[in-house]
Design a protein around this motif. Structure first.
Motif, short mmCIF file in Angstrom:
data_model
loop_
_atom_site.label_atom_id
_atom_site.label_comp_id
_atom_site.label_asym_id
_atom_site.label_seq_id
_atom_site.Cartn_x
_atom_site.Cartn_y
_atom_site.Cartn_z
N ILE A 157 -9.42 21.43 -33.12
CA ILE A 157 -10.29 22.09 -32.15
C ILE A 157 -10.74 20.98 -31.19
N ILE A 158 -10.65 21.25 -29.89
CA ILE A 158 -10.98 20.20 -28.92
C ILE A 158 -12.45 20.31 -28.52
N ILE A 159 -13.15 19.18 -28.59
CA ILE A 159 -14.51 19.12 -28.04
C ILE A 159 -14.40 18.31 -26.75
N ALA A 160 -14.72 18.95 -25.63
CA ALA A 160 -14.67 18.28 -24.33
C ALA A 160 -16.04 17.67 -24.08
N THR A 161 -16.14 16.35 -24.26
CA THR A 161 -17.46 15.69 -24.28
C THR A 161 -17.97 15.33 -22.88
N LYS A 162 -19.25 15.06 -22.83
CA LYS A 162 -19.96 14.57 -21.63
C LYS A 162 -19.92 15.60 -20.49
N GLN A 163 -20.01 16.87 -20.85
CA GLN A 163 -19.90 17.91 -19.83
C GLN A 163 -21.06 17.87 -18.83
N ASP A 164 -22.18 17.24 -19.20
CA ASP A 164 -23.30 17.12 -18.25
C ASP A 164 -22.93 16.26 -17.05
N LYS A 165 -21.84 15.49 -17.16
CA LYS A 165 -21.42 14.64 -16.04
C LYS A 165 -20.67 15.42 -14.97
N LEU A 166 -20.37 16.68 -15.27
CA LEU A 166 -19.67 17.52 -14.28
C LEU A 166 -20.62 18.57 -13.73
N LYS A 167 -20.30 19.04 -12.53
CA LYS A 167 -21.03 20.21 -12.01
C LYS A 167 -20.52 21.43 -12.78
N ARG A 168 -21.39 22.40 -12.93
CA ARG A 168 -21.02 23.62 -13.64
C ARG A 168 -19.71 24.22 -13.09
N SER A 169 -19.61 24.18 -11.75
CA SER A 169 -18.45 24.80 -11.09
C SER A 169 -17.13 24.07 -11.39
N GLN A 170 -17.21 22.84 -11.91
CA GLN A 170 -15.98 22.08 -12.17
C GLN A 170 -15.45 22.27 -13.59
N ILE A 171 -16.30 22.86 -14.45
CA ILE A 171 -15.98 22.84 -15.88
C ILE A 171 -14.67 23.57 -16.20
N ASP A 172 -14.50 24.78 -15.66
CA ASP A 172 -13.29 25.56 -15.97
C ASP A 172 -12.03 24.80 -15.58
N LYS A 173 -12.08 24.18 -14.41
CA LYS A 173 -10.92 23.44 -13.90
C LYS A 173 -10.57 22.29 -14.86
N HIS A 174 -11.60 21.61 -15.33
CA HIS A 174 -11.36 20.46 -16.22
C HIS A 174 -10.89 20.89 -17.61
N VAL A 175 -11.40 22.03 -18.07
CA VAL A 175 -10.94 22.55 -19.36
C VAL A 175 -9.43 22.85 -19.26
N LYS A 176 -9.05 23.42 -18.13
CA LYS A 176 -7.63 23.72 -17.89
C LYS A 176 -6.81 22.44 -17.85
N MET A 177 -7.38 21.43 -17.20
CA MET A 177 -6.69 20.13 -17.10
C MET A 177 -6.44 19.55 -18.50
N LEU A 178 -7.43 19.66 -19.39
CA LEU A 178 -7.25 19.16 -20.76
C LEU A 178 -6.19 19.97 -21.49
N ARG A 179 -6.26 21.30 -21.30
CA ARG A 179 -5.30 22.17 -21.99
C ARG A 179 -3.87 21.82 -21.60
N GLN A 180 -3.68 21.60 -20.29
CA GLN A 180 -2.33 21.29 -19.81
C GLN A 180 -1.94 19.86 -20.15
N GLY A 181 -2.88 18.94 -19.98
CA GLY A 181 -2.59 17.52 -20.21
C GLY A 181 -2.21 17.24 -21.65
N LEU A 182 -2.88 17.92 -22.57
CA LEU A 182 -2.59 17.69 -24.00
C LEU A 182 -1.48 18.60 -24.51
N LYS A 183 -1.05 19.54 -23.65
CA LYS A 183 -0.06 20.57 -24.06
C LYS A 183 -0.51 21.24 -25.36
#
Ligand code: GDP
Length: 195
Positions: free
Chosen positions: A138-164
């Protein structure tokens, strides 16, 4: 989870015998400095029970935190610390492998990845490796307070794709500053991973 008591029950060095616990274990892996100690402290409602490293990667042990005599949070050594020799890294790889293979109580591996950045080569290797050991982390995407709320979905997608990630793999954004994600992690542990 109401935390009644916590105890750092076992600390394993590289040659230590691993404990044969009779309660469920939940393990945490991630590169050094990703926020693993901070997450474990947040889960335990403590400020600095788990070591928060001033010198990342320095203390290389597997730590077993007994929570309420009901389960263990298992802090695996952080990887990707450049100053550790290749030989040392291999030894630790074998130690973690031994743990993943021999634990009769390990219910899940949480892999911590910094939400801000593309996963590193080390992160990808660690993910693939945990999967090859038979666990679906299970992936824990840490330090989410460093992103704006509006960026979170995009970054979650980036992790999903980056890690396949294997389809269906869960990603939980987390911040040890705001404690966002803490309740979700405990709920998952309590409803899906404990008996
Ligand atoms: P570890 O090496 O993975 O155990 O990482 P630590 O928990 O020691 O944290 C490394 C650094 O990142 C420390 O300076 C922490 O204060 C900081 N940190 C950890 N989690 C968070 C977070 O959720 N948000 C922010 N802003 N900083 C964090």
């Amino acid at each position: 989870m109401i935390i009644k008591n916590i105890n750092l029950e076992t600390v394993c060095g590289i040659t230590s015998k691993l404990p044969e616990n009779d309660k469920p274990e939940i393990a945490f892996a991630g590169k050094s400095n990703v926020g693993k100690s901070s997450l474990i402290n947040a889960l335990m409602n403590r400020k600095s029970f788990a070591r928060i490293s001033a010198t990342p990667g320095k203390t290389q042990t597997i730590n077993f935190y007994n929570i309420n005599d009901a389960l263990y949070l298992v802090d695996l050594p952080g990887y990707g610390y450049a100053k550790v020799s290749q030989q040392e890294k291999e030894k630790w790889g074998k130690m973690i492998e031994r743990y993943l293979h021999s634990s009769k109580q390990l219910r899940a591996v949480f892999l911590l990845i910094d939400i801000r950045h593309e996963p590193s080569a080390n992160d990808k290797m660690m993910y693939d490796w945990v999967v090859s050991q038979g666990y679906n982390p299970i992936i824990i995407a840490t330090k989410q307070d460093k992103l704006k709320r509006s960026q979170i979905d995009k970054h979650v997608k980036m992790l999903r794709q980056g890690l396949k990630l294997v389809p269906g793999t869960r990603i939980i954004p987390f911040s040890s500053v705001t404690k966002q994600g803490r309740d979700e992690i405990w709920e998952l542990v309590e409803t899906e991973l404990l008996d």
